[in-house]
Design an enzyme around this catalytic site. Structure first.
Site, short mmCIF file in Angstrom:
data_model
loop_
_atom_site.label_atom_id
_atom_site.label_comp_id
_atom_site.label_asym_id
_atom_site.label_seq_id
_atom_site.Cartn_x
_atom_site.Cartn_y
_atom_site.Cartn_z
N PRO A 2 10.94 -13.05 61.04
CA PRO A 2 11.04 -14.32 60.32
C PRO A 2 10.13 -14.31 59.10
CG PRO A 2 10.86 -14.70 62.68
CD PRO A 2 10.62 -13.24 62.46
N GLU A 3 10.70 -14.67 57.94
CA GLU A 3 9.94 -14.69 56.71
C GLU A 3 9.74 -16.13 56.25
OE1 GLU A 3 8.53 -12.12 55.64
OE2 GLU A 3 9.61 -10.45 56.52
N HIS A 91 11.23 -15.05 77.94
CA HIS A 91 10.23 -14.76 76.91
C HIS A 91 9.70 -16.02 76.23
CE1 HIS A 91 10.89 -10.51 77.41
NE2 HIS A 91 12.19 -10.66 77.19
N ARG A 109 8.96 -9.77 71.82
CA ARG A 109 8.09 -8.61 71.58
C ARG A 109 6.60 -8.95 71.69
NH1 ARG A 109 10.82 -5.10 66.70
NH2 ARG A 109 12.96 -5.13 67.46
N ARG A 154 -1.58 -1.16 38.90
CA ARG A 154 -1.12 -0.80 40.25
C ARG A 154 -0.02 0.26 40.16
NH1 ARG A 154 -1.82 -4.60 44.88
NH2 ARG A 154 -3.42 -6.10 44.26
#
Length: 275
Positions: A2-3, A91, A109, A154
């Site tokens: 999930p972002e 879960h 997880r 960078r």
């Protein structure tokens, strides 16, 4: 995982219910997550009224007078509302019980986290997990000039810099690939090589991508669901390059390519994103 759009969609869902409600109980069924759930957290929260439901990067922030609960959804987690008598799934590791609502954190997880920051310890933004995060993509300070200056010198690939989260948050793997395609920038381009005009294109593309995702409730990545238990639909319908390896580019028809950067899959058009 999930972002930002998925986490913000979840925040918006719980923010319509939790604030103003008194937490009757916080129950931990499995404390072994990314970091152990503090054993005294439930006692600190019980009987406390929720003041607000915020977000910083991918962290949900549930604020009480005594402190702020920090919740991370991990790789495939979700925080959803369920009926008061709904059975707990295998879960479902924690639950928030209110008089008229019940929420369960589902995390197969166990890469997620539930932590506590005492109000006496100062502003929540000073917490070590939040203090070094970059700007939010919709922050007025996230400008082409800011990005150009932050990228100066960078050598790392721009896709990897975006995923780092210390310049801008929310550009996760899917959304970074999509934004770079919209901006016409190669995911392998050296971050420091981007000119101001290309930084301007990337800022606009990232905001456009995240806005579209927010409007549709996030992606259908794995088993993500929002606070009401509904799956998102954005990238199932509108992804231009993500998971489209071998398919024609929607802009020029060149087959989309897949490479691996930092152990994450990247999708791009070798013609539209040549530099």
């Amino acid at each position: 995982m999930p972002e930002l759009p998925e986490v913000e969609t979840t925040r918006r869902g719980i923010a319509t219910i939790m604030p103003g409600q008194v937490l009757e109980a916080f129950i931990v069924h499995e404390p072994r997550m990314r970091w152990p759930v503090p054993p005294d957290m439930a006692a600190k929260m019980a009987g406390q009224r929720v003041l607000s439901c915020g977000r910083r990067g991918k962290y949900l922030l549930i604020e009480f007078a005594a402190g702020t609960q920090i919740v991370h959804l991990g790789m495939s987690g979700s925080l959803r509302r369920v009926a008061s008598d709904a059975p707990r799934l295998r879960h479902d590791h924690a639950e928030w019980v209110f008089a008229h609502a019940r929420f369960l954190l589902h995390d197969p997880r166990r890469f997620g986290a539930i932590l506590w920051h005492d109000a006496a310890d100062g502003p929540i933004q000073d917490h070590p997990l939040l203090a070094r995060l970059g700007l939010e993509p919709f922050d007025p300070g996230f400008t082409p000039d800011y990005l150009h200056a932050a990228l100066r010198g960078r050598r790392q690939a721009i896709k990897q810099v975006l995923l780092g989260g210390n310049i801008v948050v929310g550009a996760g793997n899917i959304y970074a690939s999509e934004a770079l395609f919209k901006a016409g920038i190669s995911p392998r381009a050296s971050a420091g090589s981007l000119s101001r005009p290309r930084c301007a294109a990337l800022v606009a593309a990232l905001r456009e991508t995240l806005t579209q995702a927010l409007e549709s409730g996030g992606s259908t990545l794995r088993d993500y669901v929002d606070a009401s238990g509904q799956p998102g639909a954005y990238f199932a319908l509108h992804a231009a390059v993500y998971e489209k390896a071998g398919s024609p580019c929607p802009a020029c028809g060149t087959p989309i390519r897949r490479i691996v950067q930092g152990q994450r899959a990247t999708y791009y058009c070798p013609r539209c994103q040549r530099r």
